[in-house]
Structures are given as structure tokens and as C-alpha cells.
Design a protein around this motif. Structure first.
Motif, PDB file in Angstrom:
ATOM      1  N   PHE A 204       0.836  -1.193   0.000  1.00 24.13           N
ATOM      2  CA  PHE A 204       0.000   0.000   0.000  1.00 24.13           C
ATOM      3  C   PHE A 204       0.877   1.251   0.000  1.00 24.13           C
ATOM      4  CE2 PHE A 204      -1.985   3.424   2.399  1.00 24.13           C
ATOM      5  CZ  PHE A 204      -3.096   3.646   1.606  1.00 24.13           C
ATOM      6  N   MET A 205       1.934   1.208   0.785  1.00 28.67           N
ATOM      7  CA  MET A 205       2.775   2.398   0.889  1.00 28.67           C
ATOM      8  C   MET A 205       3.553   2.657  -0.396  1.00 28.67           C
ATOM      9  SD  MET A 205       3.923   2.613   4.835  1.00 28.67           S
ATOM     10  CE  MET A 205       4.543   0.972   4.984  1.00 28.67           C
ATOM     11  N   ILE A 206       4.025   1.567  -1.009  1.00 25.80           N
ATOM     12  CA  ILE A 206       4.675   1.752  -2.307  1.00 25.80           C
ATOM     13  C   ILE A 206       3.690   2.374  -3.279  1.00 25.80           C
ATOM     14  CG2 ILE A 206       5.620   0.564  -4.307  1.00 25.80           C
ATOM     15  CD1 ILE A 206       6.850  -1.400  -2.555  1.00 25.80           C
ATOM     16  N   GLY A 207       2.469   1.837  -3.230  1.00 23.33           N
ATOM     17  CA  GLY A 207       1.432   2.386  -4.092  1.00 23.33           C
ATOM     18  C   GLY A 207       1.245   3.869  -3.846  1.00 23.33           C
ATOM     19  N   ALA A 208       1.183   4.252  -2.570  1.00 30.11           N
ATOM     20  CA  ALA A 208       0.960   5.665  -2.242  1.00 30.11           C
ATOM     21  C   ALA A 208       2.085   6.527  -2.792  1.00 30.11           C
ATOM     22  CB  ALA A 208       0.859   5.826  -0.728  1.00 30.11           C
ATOM     23  N   GLN A 209       3.317   6.067  -2.607  1.00 27.39           N
ATOM     24  CA  GLN A 209       4.462   6.824  -3.125  1.00 27.39           C
ATOM     25  C   GLN A 209       4.355   7.010  -4.626  1.00 27.39           C
ATOM     26  OE1 GLN A 209       7.802   4.386  -1.896  1.00 27.39           O
ATOM     27  NE2 GLN A 209       8.644   6.214  -0.948  1.00 27.39           N
ATOM     28  N   PHE A 210       4.033   5.912  -5.300  1.00 26.85           N
ATOM     29  CA  PHE A 210       3.997   6.023  -6.751  1.00 26.85           C
ATOM     30  C   PHE A 210       2.796   6.827  -7.216  1.00 26.85           C
ATOM     31  CE2 PHE A 210       7.587   3.502  -6.961  1.00 26.85           C
ATOM     32  CZ  PHE A 210       8.137   3.803  -8.185  1.00 26.85           C
ATOM     33  N   ALA A 211       1.725   6.740  -6.465  1.00 27.59           N
ATOM     34  CA  ALA A 211       0.573   7.559  -6.830  1.00 27.59           C
ATOM     35  C   ALA A 211       0.982   9.025  -6.817  1.00 27.59           C
ATOM     36  CB  ALA A 211      -0.579   7.316  -5.860  1.00 27.59           C
ATOM     37  N   ILE A 212       1.653   9.438  -5.747  1.00 29.16           N
ATOM     38  CA  ILE A 212       2.047  10.841  -5.652  1.00 29.16           C
ATOM     39  C   ILE A 212       3.040  11.203  -6.754  1.00 29.16           C
ATOM     40  CG2 ILE A 212       3.247  12.516  -4.195  1.00 29.16           C
ATOM     41  CD1 ILE A 212       1.951  11.240  -1.782  1.00 29.16           C
TER      42      ILE A 212
ATOM     43  N   ALA B  56       8.363  17.170  -8.684  1.00 25.10           N
ATOM     44  CA  ALA B  56       8.097  15.855  -9.253  1.00 25.10           C
ATOM     45  C   ALA B  56       9.366  15.019  -9.272  1.00 25.10           C
ATOM     46  CB  ALA B  56       7.533  15.988 -10.660  1.00 25.10           C
ATOM     47  N   PHE B  57      10.471  15.654  -9.639  1.00 23.32           N
ATOM     48  CA  PHE B  57      11.736  14.933  -9.724  1.00 23.32           C
ATOM     49  C   PHE B  57      12.117  14.374  -8.358  1.00 23.32           C
ATOM     50  CE2 PHE B  57      16.356  14.992  -9.285  1.00 23.32           C
ATOM     51  CZ  PHE B  57      16.698  14.108 -10.293  1.00 23.32           C
ATOM     52  N   VAL B  58      12.003  15.217  -7.343  1.00 19.80           N
ATOM     53  CA  VAL B  58      12.378  14.764  -6.003  1.00 19.80           C
ATOM     54  C   VAL B  58      11.471  13.624  -5.552  1.00 19.80           C
ATOM     55  CG1 VAL B  58      12.497  15.423  -3.589  1.00 19.80           C
ATOM     56  CG2 VAL B  58      13.397  16.950  -5.326  1.00 19.80           C
ATOM     57  N   ALA B  59      10.169  13.805  -5.767  1.00 18.00           N
ATOM     58  CA  ALA B  59       9.232  12.768  -5.323  1.00 18.00           C
ATOM     59  C   ALA B  59       9.514  11.454  -6.027  1.00 18.00           C
ATOM     60  CB  ALA B  59       7.795  13.204  -5.581  1.00 18.00           C
ATOM     61  N   LEU B  60       9.733  11.530  -7.340  1.00 20.76           N
ATOM     62  CA  LEU B  60       9.958  10.304  -8.094  1.00 20.76           C
ATOM     63  C   LEU B  60      11.279   9.661  -7.686  1.00 20.76           C
ATOM     64  CD1 LEU B  60       8.602   8.631 -10.264  1.00 20.76           C
ATOM     65  CD2 LEU B  60       9.947   9.839 -11.963  1.00 20.76           C
ATOM     66  N   SER B  61      12.317  10.479  -7.508  1.00 22.09           N
ATOM     67  CA  SER B  61      13.604   9.916  -7.092  1.00 22.09           C
ATOM     68  C   SER B  61      13.461   9.204  -5.756  1.00 22.09           C
ATOM     69  CB  SER B  61      14.678  10.990  -6.935  1.00 22.09           C
ATOM     70  OG  SER B  61      14.632  11.871  -7.995  1.00 22.09           O
ATOM     71  N   LEU B  62      12.766   9.859  -4.831  1.00 19.96           N
ATOM     72  CA  LEU B  62      12.580   9.237  -3.516  1.00 19.96           C
ATOM     73  C   LEU B  62      11.866   7.900  -3.664  1.00 19.96           C
ATOM     74  CD1 LEU B  62      11.569  12.222  -1.242  1.00 19.96           C
ATOM     75  CD2 LEU B  62      13.602  10.810  -1.061  1.00 19.96           C
ATOM     76  N   ALA B  63      10.810   7.925  -4.475  1.00 20.52           N
ATOM     77  CA  ALA B  63      10.041   6.694  -4.632  1.00 20.52           C
ATOM     78  C   ALA B  63      10.916   5.599  -5.230  1.00 20.52           C
ATOM     79  CB  ALA B  63       8.822   6.932  -5.500  1.00 20.52           C
ATOM     80  N   LEU B  64      11.765   5.964  -6.182  1.00 21.99           N
ATOM     81  CA  LEU B  64      12.607   4.954  -6.825  1.00 21.99           C
ATOM     82  C   LEU B  64      13.680   4.446  -5.869  1.00 21.99           C
ATOM     83  CD1 LEU B  64      12.948   6.400 -10.419  1.00 21.99           C
ATOM     84  CD2 LEU B  64      11.588   4.469  -9.664  1.00 21.99           C
TER      85      LEU B  64
END
Ligand SMILES: Nc1ncnc2c1ncn2[C@@H]1O[C@H](COP(=O)(O)OP(=O)(O)O)[C@@H](O)[C@H]1O
Ligand SMILES: [Mg+2]
Lengths: 226, 809
Positions: free
Chosen positions: B427-435, B691-699
Motif C-alpha cells: 500500500f505504501m509503495i502504491g501511495a508513493q507512486f501515486a504521488i 516531481a523529480f524529487v518525489a519520483l527519485s525518492l520513490a525509486l
């Protein structure tokens, strides 16, 4: 069935080179029951892994049904392995997240077999091993002996003609060890070839033949009258 | 006990350096963005605090009537006629004052510059307590007095001792300095208008407009509603915004003349603090709110990241927990220990974040012309609270999960550790990727919309037009024809045109015309372009029917005596008139509805295609074009071929020869476009960073988790390989376990992004076609990035020899 000729296996790490197999020659006929014995670290598991095509020899030839597979790559070996060889390990190596039935089914998952047939076969083999009522249990809920039966079931469910067992009774008490040996004997009677590593002379007595390894050499081979 | 916990926490961090590094850097990055966003929002929302009366000052704004159709519907300004009414009606208020922005050429000796200045009521100096270096708050009482800042004083006179010095406006009107003040701080609304760049340097008495442009400031006017013209009210302590609003409503209902005030629908009272952020409301983009939301989202992604990794990692410590429990630790004690650990990590991350901010803020201030500071005294409670909340929020779940198990299970059971909490983790991975996918999709859509705005702006030869501004001054107007002839003689100058506005300027000068004389019901609203006949040449505008206007035909050229004027219209005007073919429009007449002059009729002599002259976010409009020599204020010099710099220099030389008294105010049309476009561009860049920061964090989080899960599943992978699974099958298995949450995330994120971007797109008349394919592509990109991140590792794991995995179990 299979023949190892002048087989070498050398493990090289940063500091040392270990010669685990030092020119081994073995031949195993179909229907054979072979026990491999020897002190710890003499190369028994290495030999079994090479016979089981889990590992490549450093040198030497390996004829499996007259096909020299010594230099086959991983995927070629895997293709032969999955239809011909079943494995039983000392530590069972069942997957804790899967039920008993699912663990057994795993051995058929990579066989291109329809799901219904897989289920059918799993059910049959579980009955034969006397674990039919445990189908939905998790491995953690079973005793060691029961777990090893599941492992045996997994090794034979694909109708593999050759079973390799690395100290299958090593983690079991004598009663359960005996049970597993009886199972192996009956499989052998039905035609399955069995190669087994063991430390127990009593269990080695179940085999037709004992190969004694020492320091990567075969020192003696004793054949028993059946 | 606490100290002991902290020691253990630090020891654990040292033991797992790689995990600690990922955890701390991720959290630090999230905190940096979050605090930066928070500081920026706070900075923007708390301008003007340096004025003693800040809490008693209000501004009068207005809501435009929808029919006005000028792209902006909320102004933080109102007509100049409102303040005199307030002054007469509301005797309870302490003061009311207006400012009006106008540009003049100011000269003192050899120093001569165009300056944007504010004309203000003298009460402005009662409302705002500026810091006087010389003079005092009576500076504007004298109609030819002048209040200047120290920067201006030094610019013209070399020092701040400037009282009595004279500045000449447009080479004609003398004003003398009556006060010198310190420059207002950067964080006052005087320095913050985003689009109209009106830095605060010179304040002149509003009554001087009487002398300059014959304007009666005591009455004001109902004609001009422009962004920077403010009306301030100072209330006594006992009155508040609600009271002033009710008075404003009453004034609008009863005292604003019906026909004069119809451009606005209401008068809106705002506190002074609103003045700095009003611009975003005006253009309908809640930028400040969006910044708060996005920075919070990034922090959430970072926290979830931490939670995920910490959960996975803590499961490896079930044995430790089991041991402690057997030895008598209660769940609360263990919970405390784990929470202290996450608090320690949050604190370390916060220290890194603060260090990063200390570097970023000065750079940002420099680039953005702001004066943000990280004031530790003021922000300490906020920073501490953020640290604690982040530590608790991120650490609570793993702590709870790990300490919940009973000791026997914990000791025995290395078994189901991979499974445990896997649903929450998914669920948390999902939340990260959703954002992240949400932000990625938004950035892409905003970017493409901006690109569309840019590419449709190329209908005009943007980079070939050199725009020369400020021509509507007596000393210049009568020399325009000379200027044109001299410029056209230059080798690389194709044509020279004069007009009332050039493309992309956000002017909306409209007229009501009717095909039937005096019939208001049949009236149509047309944009009014005043130009010289060369305008069509300079901008490559073809004539579809009829002819262009000419210098030589009397009725083509507007004069005060003319009764019938020939005009051009664009095709959209024809549509409004109900005429199908351009040729049919020739000789049709339009009649002015509210024309004060002698002009009785317009005769259509030519039709041009519809072009979006105001451009950017505006829709295409119906225009008429007239040749009106008296209202030309800006020139367009079309330069083709040759060395651009040389050509510009040649143009400047010609200007200096023909019009020696005024400096040239020239720039390329590109720059005019960029005035507005840059706002859009910078917003997109900011969004891109989020967006870049959020995506990098998620990755990063996904990678860490994938690596961890793979070690957890070593045995399973070994068994599967022994049983005949191929490398691809194993790799697919590893990759796939994270795909379900990622795909679910897209299902949530993409519709969300769709709705969020609708707000942005609605701002534009000419929108990108459908954002849906773009959304899908952004979604796919997020998924591919996720897969790519895991796949490399998964393949390596899948290739490894199975016996190694099974050997020592
Ligand atoms: N992957 C490996 N890398 C290095 N040395 C190994 C490896 N596997 C086995 N060996 C070494 O090879 C020798 C034979 O090992 P093994 O076949 O496991 O012995 P056995 O099963 O008879 O106890 C031992 O000395 C062992 O340390
Ligand atoms: Mg061994």
C-alpha cells in the motif's frame, strides 16, 4: 544412465584455491541406488551438485544418457534437469510462505503442464507419501519428518527418473530417518535411480552400492548383493 | 533510559550503514523540500510586517464583470474614483490613499532614465510609516514635491542628501525632492508585483497629474482598471475588515454610478498582507496553496519511504526483539526503543536538511530577488515539531509491527518474515507512486500546454521584430514619420510600423460598435488596434479581401474632424456581424455607440485573418484596425538578415539622431512574450523539481525494498531455480511483486492528475487537445522507471547459482 569422466572441480576464492573434486570417475546405471560417504568437506555435495547439473565442472566430461553436457550453459542444463532430476536436501528447503500442496506443485510449475493435471498429480503423490491430509498446512506447522516427506513428494512429482538426496536424514531423528529411507527404497523398487549422500552406515545399507570419497578422490566402491 | 535508547539507535545505524544512508538522505531530501516550501509560503504571506499599521491597513479590490472578458477577473485594485467616495462617505476611517503607476522620463543634469513611478495621495505617508532619511510625512503635500528612495537619490544625485534637488519629467515638468526614505524591504508588497515590474523608487503627489496629463485626481475616473493602481484604507483599532466590506458593498450598491461602474461586479476588501499574493488570485492560479500541498506531498513520500525501508529492515530484528521480550521487556519499552531510533534518524535528517537549506536559500534569494531567511529563533518550534512528527509518523508502523509478535514466535520464526506487513508495504509503495506519477503527469501536461502557448506565438515573427516603446510623448509623436523613413533606409530593416499595442501585450482596449446606428442591442464588442498602415507588412498579415489602409487616402487616416473612417476587421468580426465571405464585408458600416468625437461611422475596406494578438492564455478575439496617428505608442522594426546586433545598433543610432531628447526604449518582441511566459515557465520548473524529487525518492525506496525483499527470498529463488525456473521467470517474479501496487497507484494518480490539471488548462483559451494520452505516457514512464529500478537487481539475483542460496540454510 550417467557417467563422469576425470571430473575436476576447483573453487577459487581471493585467497585460496580449493580442489573439491580431483579426477573423479563414476558411472551410474538406471535403477541404481548409490550412497556417497566420506568425511565433511571431502566433496560429496560438490559431486552431487555436478551430477544434478546445478554446477559446472572445472574440467572433465559428463555424459547424461550419452550426451556430453559438461559445457552446457545454465538454460540448457536447466531444461534437462527439470525433466530428469529431483532433489532432496538435508534442510528440506520448503518455501515457508506456500502450503504443502503448493510447495509440491512448484516442481511442476515450470513444466508447461495444465493446472488441472498439476493438481491431479500433486494429489496422487501426496497420498502416496501419506501426507494427503496435510495439503493445506504450512511447512512451519509440520514436524521435520513430515517436512522431508513433502520434500520427497516434491522431488518425485514430476516423474523424474533420477533423485539426488544430500543428507536427507541429517536433520531427522532415527525413527523419521528410517521412514524416509523406506520411502526412498520403495521409489527405487519402482525404478527410480537414487544417489544419496549420507553419514550413516545404517542408511548407506539401503543402497546397492557405496562410493567412498576422500579429499576429492574416490577411494573405494563397495557393491552389495541386493 | 532515553540516553541508553539513543546510544542503541546510533549503534544500529552504524551497523547498517547502507540502509541508514538511504533512510537519512531520503528523509533529509523530503524535509529540505518541505521546509523550503513552508518558508517560501510563510515569506510570501507575511509581507509588509515592517509597517507599524500593517494590521489596520486594507486594500480595495474589485471583481470584474464577466462580460469584460479580459482574462483576469479579480483585481486587487479599483477605479481611481472610488477613493474620493470613501473619503467623503466614511468619516470613521483614519485615512484613505491611492497610488497610480505611470512611467516618465526623468532627468537631472546628465542622468536621464525612464522610471515607473507612483502618484499618490498625501495620506499614503500617514498610512505607511516609511523610514525617512531626510524630510517627513508631509512630503507629498506640495503638488510638485517628490519622495524618493535612497537608491534613486544615489542614482541621480550621488548621495542621499537630495532635498531640494530637481528632477524634470519628460524634459518639461520640474519636481523637487521633499523627502528621501530608506528603500522599502524586499518583503513588502511594493516590491513584489510579479508581472508588472514596478519597483518602488519614486512617489509623486497624485495632484501633479493635473499638471502632467490634465487629470482631476480629486474626482478620479471610471475608465482605467489596472493591476498596480492601489487604494489603501487605514482603519482605527476598533473597526475591522467586515465593517469595511459592508461599507464597500453599500458604496457599490448606492454610490457607484450605474453606467460607470458596470465594468466591475463588486468592491472587495482585503487585508494588506493579501497584496503580495493577490496576483495569483487575479490570474486564477492558486500557486501558494499548490506549493504548500506539493511540498507536503514530497515529505509524505519521504516518510513513507522511510517507513517502508524501516519495516522491511526491522523484520530482520525479530530475533533481537524476541530475546529482549524473553528477558522481560514490555511492548511499551520496545516500542519506545524503536521510536527513539526513528526520532534519532529524523533528527539527523533534519540537521542535514537545515545544512542543505543554508546553501539553497541564498542561491534562491539571488535568483528570485527575494530575501528569505531561515530564522532559527522563529522557526525552532516548527522545525522541532516537524522532526518529532516525521519521526513518529515514519517510525510508528514498523515499531508497532515488530514489537507486536510474541517472543516464542519471534525467536523461532524467521519464517514468515517476508510476508509480514507485506500488504501495508504494498500500500505504501502504491501511495508513493501515486504521488510521484501524479506529479509527473501534471508537470508533463503543464509543460506541453506551455509549449503549445509558445509554439502558437510563432505566428508572429517574434525574433525579428525590434519593439520601440514610449512613443506617445509630444516630443516624439510628430517625428514618427521621419523616424520611419530613416529606419526603412537601413539595409536590414524591412518595414517599420507604429501601433497602440504589439502582440502578447496584455492590453484590452475594447469598443462597442453596432451595424445599426444607435442600436445598443445589436452592438458587438471589438478589440481596437490603432496602427500605421505598415503594421500588416511588419507582421506578415495578409489581406483576405479589400485593401490595406493607406497614408494617402483622407478617410483612412483618423483626425479630430473626420466623420467617416475606413477600417480593417478580422474574420472573427465578420462572424460576429453575421457575414460569411470576407468580400461581402467590404463597404459594410459600423457605428460607434459611445463616441464623443465627431466620428459617425466606420467603413470596412479590408479583411484580415483572425490572429491571436494578445496571445498567451487569451482566446482569439474580434478586432478592428484603424490608422490613428495620435494614438500610436509603440513601434515595430522588422529586421531580417545581417548581424542582429549591428542592425540594432544602427536603429539606435538613427533614433539618437532623430529624437535626441529621449533615450530609446527598445527590446525584441521575444522579450515582450517572455514577460508573461516566464511566469508560466518558472511555475513549471518549480513543479518539475517537486516531481523529480518525489519520483527519485520513490525509486530509491523501491530499490532499497527490492534489494531487501530479494535477500529475504534467497532460499525461495534457489528452490525455484533447482526446480527448473529460468532466469527470466525468476526476474519476472521479483519485478512483478512490486507491479501490482505500482499499477494500482496509477489508477488513482492519473485521474487525480487529470482533474488537477484541468484547473491549469482552463486558464488557457487554446488548450492542448486531450491530456489523456499524455497521462497514459507519464504513467507508463513511472512504471517503466519502477521496473527498470528493480529489474537490474532482480536479474542479478536470478542469475546467481542456486546452490549458494540453499547451501547453508
Ligand atoms: N562455493 C564454494 N566456494 C569455495 N569453496 C567451496 C565452495 N563449495 C564447496 N567448497 C569447498 O569444497 C570442498 C568440498 O565441499 P563439499 O562438497 O560441500 O563437501 P561435503 O559435502 O563433502 O561436506 C570443501 O573444502 C568446501 O569448503
Ligand atoms: Mg555436504
Amino acid at each position: 544412465m550417467l557417467k563422469l569422466h576425470n571430473m575436476y572441480k576447483v573453487y577459487s576464492t581471493d585467497e585460496v584455491e580449493t580442489v573439491a573434486l580431483n579426477g573423479v570417475n563414476v558411472e551410474i546405471e538406471q535403477g541404481d541406488f548409490v550412497a556417497i560417504m566420506g568425511p565433511s568437506g571431502c566433496g560429496k555435495s560438490t559431486l552431487l551438485n555436478i551430477v544434478g547439473m546445478l554446477d559446472n565442472p572445472s574440467d572433465g566430461d559428463y555424459f547424461f544418457f550419452d550426451e556430453n553436457i559438461a559445457d552446457y550453459n545454465e538454460s540448457q542444463r536447466s531444461a534437462i534437469r527439470k525433466h530428469n532430476i529431483g532433489f532432496i536436501f538435508q534442510s528440506f528447503n520448503l518455501i515457508d510462505e506456500l502450503s504443502v500442496a503448493e510447495n509440491i506443485e512448484l516442481a511442476l510449475l515450470y513444466h508447461d503442464m495444465p493446472s488441472a493435471e498439476r493438481k491431479q498429480r500433486v494429489a496422487t503423490v501426496m497420498d502416496r507419501m501419506g501426507i494427503g491430509h496435510r495439503a493445506n498446512h504450512m511447512p512451519g506447522q509440520l514436524s521435520g519428518g513430515q517436512q522431508q516427506r513433502v520434500a520427497v513428494a516434491r522431488a518425485v512429482v514430476g516423474d523424474q527418473p533420477l533423485i539426488l538426496a544430500d543428507e536427507p536424514t541429517g536433520n531427522l531423528d532415527s525413527v523419521h530417518g528410517q521412514e524416509v529411507m523406506e520411502l526412498l527404497r520403495s521409489l527405487n523398487k519402482e525404478g527410480t535411480t537414487i544417489v544419496m549422500v549420507t553419514h550413516s552406515p545404517a542408511h548407506a545399507d539401503y543402497a546397492h552400492r557405496t562410493v567412498n570419497l576422500f579429499d576429492g578422490h574416490i577411494v573405494t566402491e563397495n557393491t552389495r548383493a541386493a | 533510559m532515553l540516553w541508553n535508547n539513543i546510544i542503541i539507535a546510533l549503534r544500529n545505524l552504524r551497523k547498517n550503514k547502507a540502509f541508514a544512508a538511504i533512510n537519512i538522505s531520503g528523509l533529509a531530501l523530503g524535509l529540505t523540500i518541505y521546509i523550503f516550501g513552508g518558508l517560501l509560503v510563510e515569506y510570501e504571506n507575511t509581507h509588509d510586517q515592517s509597517y507599524a499599521n500593517v494590521n489596520r491597513i486594507y486594500t480595495i479590490g474589485s471583481t470584474a464583470n464577466p462580460e469584460l472578458n479580459v482574462g483576469v477577473d479579480k483585481f486587487n485594485s479599483t477605479f481611481m474614483a472610488v477613493a474620493p467616495i470613501i473619503k467623503a462617505e466614511l468619516s470613521d476611517i483614519d485615512a484613505v490613499a491611492r497610488t497610480r503607476n505611470r512611467e516618465y522620463l526623468l532627468t537631472s543634469g546628465a542622468e536621464s532614465y525612464y522610471e515607473g513611478l507612483r502618484f499618490a495621495d498625501p495620506e499614503l505617508l500617514t498610512i505607511f510609516d516609511f523610514n525617512y532619511i531626510h524630510g517627513d510625512s508631509s512630503a507629498l503635500d506640495d503638488p510638485s514635491g517628490l519622495l524618493i528612495t535612497e537608491t534613486i537619490a544615489i542614482k541621480y544625485f550621488g548621495n542621499t542628501d537630495a532635498i531640494g534637488e530637481v528632477l524634470t519629467f519628460d524634459n518639461e515638468y520640474d519636481f523637487s525632492v521633499t523627502a528621501v526614505i530608506e528603500d522599502p524591504p524586499l518583503n513588502t508588497h511594493f516590491n513584489s508585483l510579479v508581472i508588472a515590474d514596478q519597483s518602488f523608487g519614486i512617489v509623486a503627489p497624485i495632484r501633479a497629474l493635473n499638471r502632467l496629463i490634465d487629470y482631476d485626481a480629486d474626482v478620479g475616473d471610471w475608465n482605467n482598471l489596472s493591476l498596480g493602481d492601489m487604494t489603501y484604507v487605514l482603519l482605527p483599532e476598533n473597526l475591522d475588515q467586515a465593517w469595511l466590506q459592508s461599507q464597500a458593498d453599500r458604496i457599490y450598491d448606492t454610490l457607484v454610478p450605474e453606467d460607470e461602474g458596470q465594468a466591475i461586479a463588486s468592491l472587495d476588501v482585503h487585508p494588506l498582507s493579501y497584496a503580495n499574493v493577490a496576483i495569483w488570485d487575479m490570474i486564477g492560479m492558486p500557486v501558494i496553496v499548490v506549493i504548500s500541498l506539493l511540498s507536503l506531498m514530497v515529505l509524505i513520500v519521504a516518510c513513507v519511504n522511510y517507513t517502508n525501508l524501516a519495516t522491511a529492515q526491522s523484520l530482520g530484528r525479530t530475533r533481537e526483539v524476541g530475546m529482549r521480550k524473553t528477558m522481560g521487556a514490555t511492548q511499551i519499552q520496545l516500542l519506545t526503543q524503536f521510536l527513539v531510533e526513528s526520532l534519532v534518524i529524523a533528527a539527523i535528517a533534519m540537521i542535514f536538511a537545515i545544512a542543505a537549506l543554508e546553501m539553497v536559500i541564498p542561491l534562491f534569494n539571488n535568483a528570485a530577488g527575494k530575501n528569505m531567511t531561515l530564522d532559527y529563533m522563529a522557526t525552532m518550534p516548527w522545525l522541532l515539531m516537524t522532526t518529532v512528527l516525521v519521526g513518529l509518523f515514519a517510525g510508528l508502523y514498523p515499531a508497532w509491527l515488530i514489537t507486536r509478535t510474541n517472543p516464542i514466535e519471534a525467536l523461532r520464526d524467521i519464517a514468515r518474515k517476508g510476508k509480514k506487513g507485506s500488504r501495508v508495504r504494498s500500500f505504501m509503495i502504491g501511495a508513493q507512486f501515486a504521488i510521484s506519477a501524479f506529479m509527473l503527469a501534471m508537470v508533463t501536461i503543464v509543460y506541453l500546454q506551455n509549449e503549445k502557448v509558445k509554439s502558437s506565438s510563432y505566428i508572429f515573427p517574434r525574433s525579428e521584430i525590434y519593439v520601440v516603446d514610449r512613443l506617445n510623448v509630444d516630443g516624439i509623436s510628430d517625428k514618427l514619420e521621419t523616424l520611419r523613413h530613416e529606419l526603412e533606409a537601413l539595409p536590414n530593416v524591412d518595414s517599420v510600423a507604429f501601433s497602440s499595442q504589439v502582440p502578447y501585450e496584455q492590453n484590452n482596449s475594447q469598443n462597442e460598435l453596432s451595424p445599426i446606428p444607435g442600436d445598443e442591442a445589436a452592438g458587438i464588442t471589438l478589440m481596437n488596434m490603432r496602427m500605421s498602415p505598415e503594421f500588416l507588412d511588419a507582421y506578415d498579415i495578409p489581406v483576405l479581401a479589400g485593401r490595406n489602409l493607406s497614408h494617402d487616402i483622407t478617410n483612412d487616416k483618423r483626425t479630430d474632424e473626420l466623420e467617416s473612417l475606413n477600417i480593417l476587421v478580422n474574420e472573427l468580426t465578420l462572424a460576429k456581424m453575421g457575414i460569411d465571405k470576407p468580400i461581402d464585408a467590404i463597404n459594410q458600416r459600423l457605428y460607434p455607440l459611445d463616441e464623443a468625437s465627431t466620428l459617425r461611422e466606420y467603413v470596412i475596406v479590408g479583411v484580415v485573418p483572425t490572429q491571436n494578438i494578445v496571445g498567451l492564455f487569451n482566446e482569439e478575439k474580434a478586432w478592428f484596425y484603424q490608422y490613428s496617428p495620435s494614438s500610436l505608442r509603440i513601434g515595430s522594426v522588422r529586421i531580417t538578415g545581417g548581424n542582429i546586433m549591428d542592425s540594432v545598433e544602427a536603429v539606435e543610432d538613427v533614433w539618437d539622431r532623430v529624437i535626441p531628447d529621449y533615450p530609446i526604449q527598445g527590446r525584441f518582441l521575444d522579450a515582450v512574450f517572455d514577460d508573461v511566459y516566464n511566469v508560466l515557465k518558472y511555475m513549471n520548473m518549480a513543479l518539475g523539481i517537486f516531481a523529480f524529487v518525489a519520483l527519485s525518492l520513490a525509486l530509491i525506496g523501491l530499490f532499497g525494498l527490492a534489494a531487501f525483499m530479494a535477500t529475504q527470498r534467497t532460499k525461495e529463488i534457489g528452490v525455484r531455480k533447482v526446480l527448473g525456473a529460468s532466469t527470466t521467470q525468476i526476474a519476472r517474479l521479483l519485478v512483478w511483486q512490486f507491479s501490482t501496487p505500482v499499477l494500482w497507484a496509477l489508477l488513482v494518480a492519473l485521474p487525480g492528475a487529470y482533474f488537477a490539471t484541468q484547473g491549469y488548462l482552463n486558464f488557457f483559451a487554446d488548450r492542448i487537445e486531450s491530456p489523456i494520452p499524455i497521462l497514459i505516457v507519464s504513467g507508463l514512464t513511472a512504471v517503466l522507471l519502477a521496473w527498470g529500478t528493480i529489474a537490474g537487481h532482480a536479474i542479478r539475483i536470478a542469475r546467481s547459482n542456486p546452490i549458494r542460496a540453499l547451501r547453508y540454510e
